[in-house]
Scaffold this motif. Structure first.
Motif, PDB file in Angstrom:
ATOM      1  N   GLY A   1      -7.688   2.524   0.161  1.00  0.00           N
ATOM      2  CA  GLY A   1      -8.035   2.267  -1.570  1.00  0.00           C
ATOM      3  C   GLY A   1      -7.676   3.433  -1.918  1.00  0.00           C
ATOM      4  O   GLY A   1      -6.763   2.764  -3.108  1.00  0.00           O
ATOM      5  N   LEU A   2      -6.393   3.984  -1.751  1.00  0.00           N
ATOM      6  CA  LEU A   2      -5.484   4.983  -2.712  1.00  0.00           C
ATOM      7  C   LEU A   2      -4.379   4.170  -2.568  1.00  0.00           C
ATOM      8  O   LEU A   2      -3.437   4.011  -3.976  1.00  0.00           O
ATOM      9  CB  LEU A   2      -4.537   5.981  -1.913  1.00  0.00           C
ATOM     10  N   ALA A   3      -4.170   3.061  -1.307  1.00  0.00           N
ATOM     11  CA  ALA A   3      -2.917   2.363  -1.432  1.00  0.00           C
ATOM     12  C   ALA A   3      -3.061   0.942  -2.056  1.00  0.00           C
ATOM     13  O   ALA A   3      -2.279   0.585  -3.323  1.00  0.00           O
ATOM     14  CB  ALA A   3      -2.654   1.272  -0.294  1.00  0.00           C
ATOM     15  N   GLY A   4      -4.463   0.723  -2.675  1.00  0.00           N
ATOM     16  CA  GLY A   4      -4.503  -0.012  -4.076  1.00  0.00           C
ATOM     17  C   GLY A   4      -4.571   0.367  -4.846  1.00  0.00           C
ATOM     18  O   GLY A   4      -4.287  -0.488  -6.048  1.00  0.00           O
ATOM     19  N   LEU A   5      -4.790   1.812  -5.298  1.00  0.00           N
ATOM     20  CA  LEU A   5      -4.374   2.887  -6.626  1.00  0.00           C
ATOM     21  C   LEU A   5      -3.476   2.697  -6.948  1.00  0.00           C
ATOM     22  O   LEU A   5      -2.832   2.168  -8.440  1.00  0.00           O
ATOM     23  CB  LEU A   5      -4.856   3.748  -6.288  1.00  0.00           C
ATOM     24  N   VAL A   6      -2.157   2.664  -6.226  1.00  0.00           N
ATOM     25  CA  VAL A   6      -1.004   2.875  -5.710  1.00  0.00           C
ATOM     26  C   VAL A   6      -0.481   1.521  -6.103  1.00  0.00           C
ATOM     27  O   VAL A   6       0.785   1.397  -7.583  1.00  0.00           O
ATOM     28  CB  VAL A   6      -0.439   3.400  -5.189  1.00  0.00           C
ATOM     29  N   THR A   7      -0.919   0.586  -5.644  1.00  0.00           N
ATOM     30  CA  THR A   7      -0.149  -0.666  -6.466  1.00  0.00           C
ATOM     31  C   THR A   7      -0.891  -0.732  -7.653  1.00  0.00           C
ATOM     32  O   THR A   7       0.359  -2.019  -8.683  1.00  0.00           O
ATOM     33  CB  THR A   7      -1.023  -2.050  -5.176  1.00  0.00           C
ATOM     34  N   ASP A   8      -1.543  -0.765  -8.036  1.00  0.00           N
ATOM     35  CA  ASP A   8      -2.081  -0.958  -9.443  1.00  0.00           C
ATOM     36  C   ASP A   8      -1.266   0.148 -10.482  1.00  0.00           C
ATOM     37  O   ASP A   8      -1.128  -0.616 -11.724  1.00  0.00           O
ATOM     38  CB  ASP A   8      -3.812  -0.541  -9.509  1.00  0.00           C
ATOM     39  N   LEU A   9      -1.357   1.497 -10.104  1.00  0.00           N
ATOM     40  CA  LEU A   9      -0.686   2.036 -11.328  1.00  0.00           C
ATOM     41  C   LEU A   9       0.711   1.479 -10.683  1.00  0.00           C
ATOM     42  O   LEU A   9       1.973   1.825 -12.148  1.00  0.00           O
ATOM     43  CB  LEU A   9      -0.288   3.393 -10.680  1.00  0.00           C
ATOM     44  N   LEU A  10       1.673   0.415  -9.980  1.00  0.00           N
ATOM     45  CA  LEU A  10       2.659  -0.254 -10.026  1.00  0.00           C
ATOM     46  C   LEU A  10       2.648  -1.441 -10.928  1.00  0.00           C
ATOM     47  O   LEU A  10       3.612  -1.964 -10.889  1.00  0.00           O
ATOM     48  CB  LEU A  10       3.418  -0.415  -8.865  1.00  0.00           C
ATOM     49  N   GLY A  11       1.360  -1.530 -11.464  1.00  0.00           N
ATOM     50  CA  GLY A  11       1.543  -3.157 -11.889  1.00  0.00           C
ATOM     51  C   GLY A  11       0.921  -3.819 -11.440  1.00  0.00           C
ATOM     52  O   GLY A  11       1.313  -5.556 -11.549  1.00  0.00           O
ATOM     53  N   ALA A  12       0.860  -4.252 -10.269  1.00  0.00           N
ATOM     54  CA  ALA A  12       0.765  -6.263  -9.183  1.00  0.00           C
ATOM     55  C   ALA A  12      -0.673  -6.000  -9.667  1.00  0.00           C
ATOM     56  O   ALA A  12      -1.565  -5.352 -10.644  1.00  0.00           O
ATOM     57  CB  ALA A  12      -0.045  -5.036  -7.754  1.00  0.00           C
ATOM     58  N   PRO A  13      -0.957  -7.236  -9.771  1.00  0.00           N
ATOM     59  CA  PRO A  13      -2.819  -7.539 -10.161  1.00  0.00           C
ATOM     60  C   PRO A  13      -3.364  -7.657  -8.901  1.00  0.00           C
ATOM     61  O   PRO A  13      -3.435  -7.009  -7.631  1.00  0.00           O
ATOM     62  CB  PRO A  13      -1.840  -9.767 -10.015  1.00  0.00           C
ATOM     63  N   ILE A  14      -4.850  -7.023  -9.693  1.00  0.00           N
ATOM     64  CA  ILE A  14      -5.774  -7.334  -8.750  1.00  0.00           C
ATOM     65  C   ILE A  14      -6.053  -7.427  -7.399  1.00  0.00           C
ATOM     66  O   ILE A  14      -6.401  -7.405  -6.717  1.00  0.00           O
ATOM     67  CB  ILE A  14      -6.800  -7.548  -9.522  1.00  0.00           C
ATOM     68  N   TRP A  15      -5.796  -9.129  -7.422  1.00  0.00           N
ATOM     69  CA  TRP A  15      -5.515  -9.751  -6.181  1.00  0.00           C
ATOM     70  C   TRP A  15      -4.811  -9.313  -4.891  1.00  0.00           C
ATOM     71  O   TRP A  15      -5.472  -9.232  -3.984  1.00  0.00           O
ATOM     72  CB  TRP A  15      -5.705 -11.078  -5.944  1.00  0.00           C
ATOM     73  N   LEU A  16      -2.999  -8.997  -5.711  1.00  0.00           N
ATOM     74  CA  LEU A  16      -2.469  -8.238  -4.285  1.00  0.00           C
ATOM     75  C   LEU A  16      -2.910  -6.026  -4.496  1.00  0.00           C
ATOM     76  O   LEU A  16      -2.862  -6.280  -3.141  1.00  0.00           O
ATOM     77  CB  LEU A  16      -1.567  -8.176  -4.752  1.00  0.00           C
ATOM     78  N   GLN A  17      -3.709  -6.575  -5.115  1.00  0.00           N
ATOM     79  CA  GLN A  17      -3.771  -4.816  -4.350  1.00  0.00           C
ATOM     80  C   GLN A  17      -5.301  -4.359  -3.998  1.00  0.00           C
ATOM     81  O   GLN A  17      -5.212  -3.936  -2.956  1.00  0.00           O
ATOM     82  CB  GLN A  17      -4.686  -4.329  -6.161  1.00  0.00           C
ATOM     83  N   VAL A  18      -5.945  -5.768  -4.170  1.00  0.00           N
ATOM     84  CA  VAL A  18      -7.099  -5.458  -3.062  1.00  0.00           C
ATOM     85  C   VAL A  18      -6.848  -5.702  -1.271  1.00  0.00           C
ATOM     86  O   VAL A  18      -6.673  -5.809  -0.363  1.00  0.00           O
ATOM     87  CB  VAL A  18      -8.733  -6.760  -3.251  1.00  0.00           C
TER      88      VAL A  18
END
Length: 164
Positions: free
Chosen positions: A41-58
């Motif tokens: 989940g932390l990796a998903g949060l970091v990718t969200d903060l870097l601006g990745a789309p939601i599908w890539l975050q998941v």
């Protein structure tokens, strides 16, 4: 505003909540599974903060969590359990323990004195056992020891036991 845009805008809150929930569950279970999921989940949060789309975050969160569960969790569990005492305790320590029949043991009851000095209510696996017969504990059923004969002839008492 579209629903997808709202979800992408506030996804970081969802990741934080997910991480906290996983950490609380990990504190209750102490099995490292939910710790690995929270790191995912932390990796998903970091990718969200870097601006990745939601599908890539998941996908990234699931990939990191799966890799950690499969690769990091097993050695951590081995290291955690390395100092455990392998000696059976409680009911497990009674399985296989020898003893002597104190009062006739049959299918409905009786008493045995085990090698550790405890006197237990007992039932026989097969046939009746007379006082003095040597027995061995097969299993424990509640507060009753299920015993089997430890001598070739179950009706022949063993020589006097100094513990009896």
């Amino acid at each position: 505003m579209e629903l997808i845009e709202v979800v992408e805008q506030w996804a970081w809150i969802g990741w934080l909540v997910l991480i906290l929930v996983f950490l609380v569950i990990e504190m209750l279970t102490l099995d490292f599974t939910f710790l690995m999921l929270s790191i995912g989940g932390l990796a998903g949060l970091v990718t969200d903060l870097l601006g990745a789309p939601i599908w890539l975050q998941v996908i990234i969160a699931a990939g990191v969590a799966a890799a950690l569960v499969l690769l990091l969790r097993p050695p951590l569990l081995r290291r955690l359990r390395r100092g455990e005492d392998p000696t059976p305790s409680n009911v497990d320590a009674l399985i296989g323990l020898g003893g002597t029949v104190v009062s006739s043991v049959g299918a409905h009851g009786g008493q045995v004195k085990l090698a550790n000095g405890d006197v237990w209510t007992a039932r026989s696996e097969a046939g009746d056992l007379e006082p003095g017969a040597r027995v061995r504990v097969s299993r424990i059923d509640g507060a009753t020891a299920i015993v089997r004969s430890d001598s070739p002839d179950p009706l022949t008492p063993a020589p006097e036991d100094p513990l009896a």
